[in-house]
Design a protein around this motif. Structure first.
Motif, PDB file in Angstrom:
ATOM      1  N   LEU A  40       0.829  -1.203   0.000  1.00  0.00           N
ATOM      2  CA  LEU A  40       0.000   0.000   0.000  1.00  0.00           C
ATOM      3  C   LEU A  40       0.866   1.258   0.000  1.00  0.00           C
ATOM      4  O   LEU A  40       0.613   2.196  -0.759  1.00  0.00           O
ATOM      5  CB  LEU A  40      -0.938   0.002   1.210  1.00  0.00           C
ATOM      6  N   GLY A  41       1.900   1.252   0.822  1.00  0.00           N
ATOM      7  CA  GLY A  41       2.815   2.386   0.859  1.00  0.00           C
ATOM      8  C   GLY A  41       3.548   2.573  -0.459  1.00  0.00           C
ATOM      9  O   GLY A  41       3.694   3.697  -0.947  1.00  0.00           O
ATOM     10  N   GLN A  42       4.006   1.468  -1.045  1.00  0.00           N
ATOM     11  CA  GLN A  42       4.723   1.569  -2.311  1.00  0.00           C
ATOM     12  C   GLN A  42       3.796   2.053  -3.424  1.00  0.00           C
ATOM     13  O   GLN A  42       4.183   2.885  -4.243  1.00  0.00           O
ATOM     14  CB  GLN A  42       5.339   0.223  -2.703  1.00  0.00           C
ATOM     15  N   ILE A  43       2.570   1.550  -3.452  1.00  0.00           N
ATOM     16  CA  ILE A  43       1.620   1.964  -4.484  1.00  0.00           C
ATOM     17  C   ILE A  43       1.328   3.461  -4.357  1.00  0.00           C
ATOM     18  O   ILE A  43       1.358   4.193  -5.345  1.00  0.00           O
ATOM     19  CB  ILE A  43       0.325   1.123  -4.387  1.00  0.00           C
ATOM     20  N   THR A  44       1.063   3.901  -3.142  1.00  0.00           N
ATOM     21  CA  THR A  44       0.755   5.318  -2.918  1.00  0.00           C
ATOM     22  C   THR A  44       1.935   6.208  -3.280  1.00  0.00           C
ATOM     23  O   THR A  44       1.784   7.187  -4.020  1.00  0.00           O
ATOM     24  CB  THR A  44       0.349   5.546  -1.453  1.00  0.00           C
ATOM     25  N   ALA A  45       3.108   5.865  -2.761  1.00  0.00           N
ATOM     26  CA  ALA A  45       4.298   6.676  -3.035  1.00  0.00           C
ATOM     27  C   ALA A  45       4.632   6.690  -4.524  1.00  0.00           C
ATOM     28  O   ALA A  45       4.948   7.746  -5.089  1.00  0.00           O
ATOM     29  CB  ALA A  45       5.486   6.154  -2.237  1.00  0.00           C
ATOM     30  N   SER A  46       4.547   5.548  -5.181  1.00  0.00           N
ATOM     31  CA  SER A  46       4.874   5.483  -6.609  1.00  0.00           C
ATOM     32  C   SER A  46       3.890   6.298  -7.444  1.00  0.00           C
ATOM     33  O   SER A  46       4.286   6.977  -8.391  1.00  0.00           O
ATOM     34  CB  SER A  46       4.892   4.035  -7.082  1.00  0.00           C
ATOM     35  N   ALA A  47       2.611   6.239  -7.093  1.00  0.00           N
ATOM     36  CA  ALA A  47       1.617   7.029  -7.827  1.00  0.00           C
ATOM     37  C   ALA A  47       1.895   8.526  -7.658  1.00  0.00           C
ATOM     38  O   ALA A  47       1.886   9.289  -8.635  1.00  0.00           O
ATOM     39  CB  ALA A  47       0.212   6.686  -7.349  1.00  0.00           C
ATOM     40  N   LEU A  48       2.154   8.934  -6.421  1.00  0.00           N
ATOM     41  CA  LEU A  48       2.436  10.345  -6.169  1.00  0.00           C
ATOM     42  C   LEU A  48       3.730  10.798  -6.831  1.00  0.00           C
ATOM     43  O   LEU A  48       3.790  11.895  -7.418  1.00  0.00           O
ATOM     44  CB  LEU A  48       2.487  10.611  -4.661  1.00  0.00           C
ATOM     45  N   PHE A  49       4.776   9.974  -6.776  1.00  0.00           N
ATOM     46  CA  PHE A  49       6.035  10.336  -7.428  1.00  0.00           C
ATOM     47  C   PHE A  49       5.892  10.370  -8.952  1.00  0.00           C
ATOM     48  O   PHE A  49       6.547  11.171  -9.626  1.00  0.00           O
ATOM     49  CB  PHE A  49       7.159   9.376  -7.030  1.00  0.00           C
ATOM     50  N   THR A  50       5.049   9.515  -9.508  1.00  0.00           N
ATOM     51  CA  THR A  50       4.818   9.534 -10.960  1.00  0.00           C
ATOM     52  C   THR A  50       4.173  10.854 -11.362  1.00  0.00           C
ATOM     53  O   THR A  50       4.604  11.506 -12.331  1.00  0.00           O
ATOM     54  CB  THR A  50       3.936   8.348 -11.393  1.00  0.00           C
ATOM     55  N   ILE A  51       3.168  11.274 -10.615  1.00  0.00           N
ATOM     56  CA  ILE A  51       2.506  12.551 -10.907  1.00  0.00           C
ATOM     57  C   ILE A  51       3.481  13.711 -10.733  1.00  0.00           C
ATOM     58  O   ILE A  51       3.575  14.603 -11.588  1.00  0.00           O
ATOM     59  CB  ILE A  51       1.265  12.723 -10.003  1.00  0.00           C
ATOM     60  N   TYR A  52       4.216  13.697  -9.643  1.00  0.00           N
ATOM     61  CA  TYR A  52       5.204  14.741  -9.366  1.00  0.00           C
ATOM     62  C   TYR A  52       6.239  14.825 -10.496  1.00  0.00           C
ATOM     63  O   TYR A  52       6.568  15.910 -10.992  1.00  0.00           O
ATOM     64  CB  TYR A  52       5.878  14.447  -8.027  1.00  0.00           C
TER      65      TYR A  52
END
Length: 96
Positions: A40-52
């Motif tokens: 869950l943490g990896q999915i959230t962080a990766s999604a946010l970093f992709t957008i960023y």
């Protein structure tokens, strides 16, 4: 040498490492040892970093973070399917 070459090399190493870990997890007799919170943490962080990264226009990081998101999702699906299969197996009881 263009700096993006280093970024792509780092992406290749990271993906090779994560894919190897996913294969190892798939073959593990105890897939439940991997925390759901890790995924869950990896999915959230990766999604946010992709957008960023997209907002910054950093192609290497957009691709890298999108690949990290995909590996997190695949890992979660694999773990979920393994848990589901283990739950569907008939229990064998041994008499004392």
């Amino acid at each position: 040498m263009h700096p993006d070459v280093l970024g792509w090399a780092a992406t290749a190493v990271l993906m090779a490492t994560l894919i190897r870990q996913m294969v190892k997890q798939w073959h593990s007799p105890h897939p439940e040892t991997v925390s759901k919170w890790l995924f869950l943490g990896q999915i959230t962080a990766s999604a946010l970093f992709t957008i960023y990264s997209a907002l910054l226009g950093a192609t290497v990081f957009v691709v890298t973070n999108a690949l990290l998101l995909i590996t997190a999702l695949v890992g979660q699906v694999m773990a979920w399917r393994r848990r589901q299969r283990r739950g569907n197996l008939p229990r064998i009881e041994v008499a004392p």
